[in-house]
Write a protein that holds these residues in place. Structure first.
Motif, mmCIF file in Angstrom:
data_model
loop_
_atom_site.group_PDB
_atom_site.id
_atom_site.type_symbol
_atom_site.label_atom_id
_atom_site.label_comp_id
_atom_site.label_asym_id
_atom_site.label_seq_id
_atom_site.Cartn_x
_atom_site.Cartn_y
_atom_site.Cartn_z
ATOM 1 N N ASN A 28 35.519 30.168 29.093
ATOM 2 C CA ASN A 28 36.182 31.409 28.683
ATOM 3 C C ASN A 28 35.289 32.629 28.857
ATOM 4 N N LEU A 31 35.774 33.480 32.481
ATOM 5 C CA LEU A 31 37.167 33.870 32.735
ATOM 6 C C LEU A 31 37.505 35.208 32.092
ATOM 7 N N PHE A 32 36.891 35.493 30.960
ATOM 8 C CA PHE A 32 37.068 36.789 30.317
ATOM 9 C C PHE A 32 36.412 37.886 31.158
ATOM 10 N N LYS A 37 41.100 35.599 31.210
ATOM 11 C CA LYS A 37 41.337 35.294 29.802
ATOM 12 C C LYS A 37 41.224 36.565 28.984
ATOM 13 N N SER A 38 41.948 36.585 27.893
ATOM 14 C CA SER A 38 41.913 37.773 27.032
ATOM 15 C C SER A 38 40.772 37.747 26.025
ATOM 16 N N SER A 39 40.105 36.590 25.911
ATOM 17 C CA SER A 39 39.012 36.469 24.952
ATOM 18 C C SER A 39 37.960 35.496 25.480
ATOM 19 N N ASN A 43 38.128 27.870 22.769
ATOM 20 C CA ASN A 43 39.511 27.462 22.499
ATOM 21 C C ASN A 43 39.609 26.509 21.314
ATOM 22 N N TYR A 117 41.267 23.145 28.930
ATOM 23 C CA TYR A 117 42.243 23.731 29.848
ATOM 24 C C TYR A 117 43.630 23.823 29.201
ATOM 25 N N ASN A 119 44.171 23.855 26.064
ATOM 26 C CA ASN A 119 44.047 24.567 24.800
ATOM 27 C C ASN A 119 44.385 23.689 23.587
#
Length: 169
Positions: A28, A31-32, A37-39, A43, A117, A119
């Protein structure tokens, strides 16, 4: 790198370990950074930023998962001590006697990544079901390669208890 080839004949596990060792598994945090990703938070615990180290070793959910796996292997008398972070990352050695342990470690890491993946938190009983599936895949490949005796020798320590309905005790 050689333990990958001595641990499993499943190419997807070999591919995963290669990516893991080269730190090219997307977390993440990355990916952020690239706005997918938003955060950057984990996860599973949603407390810490998710890095490779956090995802596979430091998250409280994953620590609990590794503890359950360790205890299961000790009860099954497959392993006598708990895994270190080094063991989880790189395997426990190169001798043929521990190929099952390394296969289990590889599959468990890939399972954690799959849970991330999708979540959902990793659960030990579901991982054991994954291991049963992996054993069937390796058995099929071994039959095609006429090496079923090697397969049975590798998987025998846990196969005998799976079918009695007590495989996750």
């Amino acid at each position: 790198f050689s333990f990958i080839y001595k641990s499993s004949i499943d190419n997807s596990l070999r591919n995963f370990q290669y990516k893991f060792l080269h730190r090219i598994i997307s977390t993440n945090k990355f990916l952020f950074k690239i706005w997918i990703k938003s955060s950057p938070m984990c996860n599973f615990c949603n407390i810490h930023i998710q890095t490779i180290t956090h995802l596979f070793l430091k998250c409280v959910i994953v620590i609990s998962f590794w503890k359950d796996l360790n205890e299961w292997l000790i009860v099954k008398q497959i392993r006598k001590k708990y895994f270190t972070h080094f063991d989880i990352c790189f395997g426990v050695g190169l001798s043929k006697d521990i190929s099952l342990i390394n296969t289990i470690l590889l599959r468990a890491k890939k399972y954690i990544f799959s849970c991330n993946y999708w979540n959902k938190a990793p659960s030990f009983p579901t991982c054991v079901i994954d291991l049963i599936h992996l054993e069937k895949i390796e058995k099929y490949i071994a039959q095609k390669r006429n090496s079923i005796s090697l397969h049975k020798k590798k998987w025998n320590p846990i196969l005998t208890t799976w079918w009695k309905g007590i495989w996750w005790i």
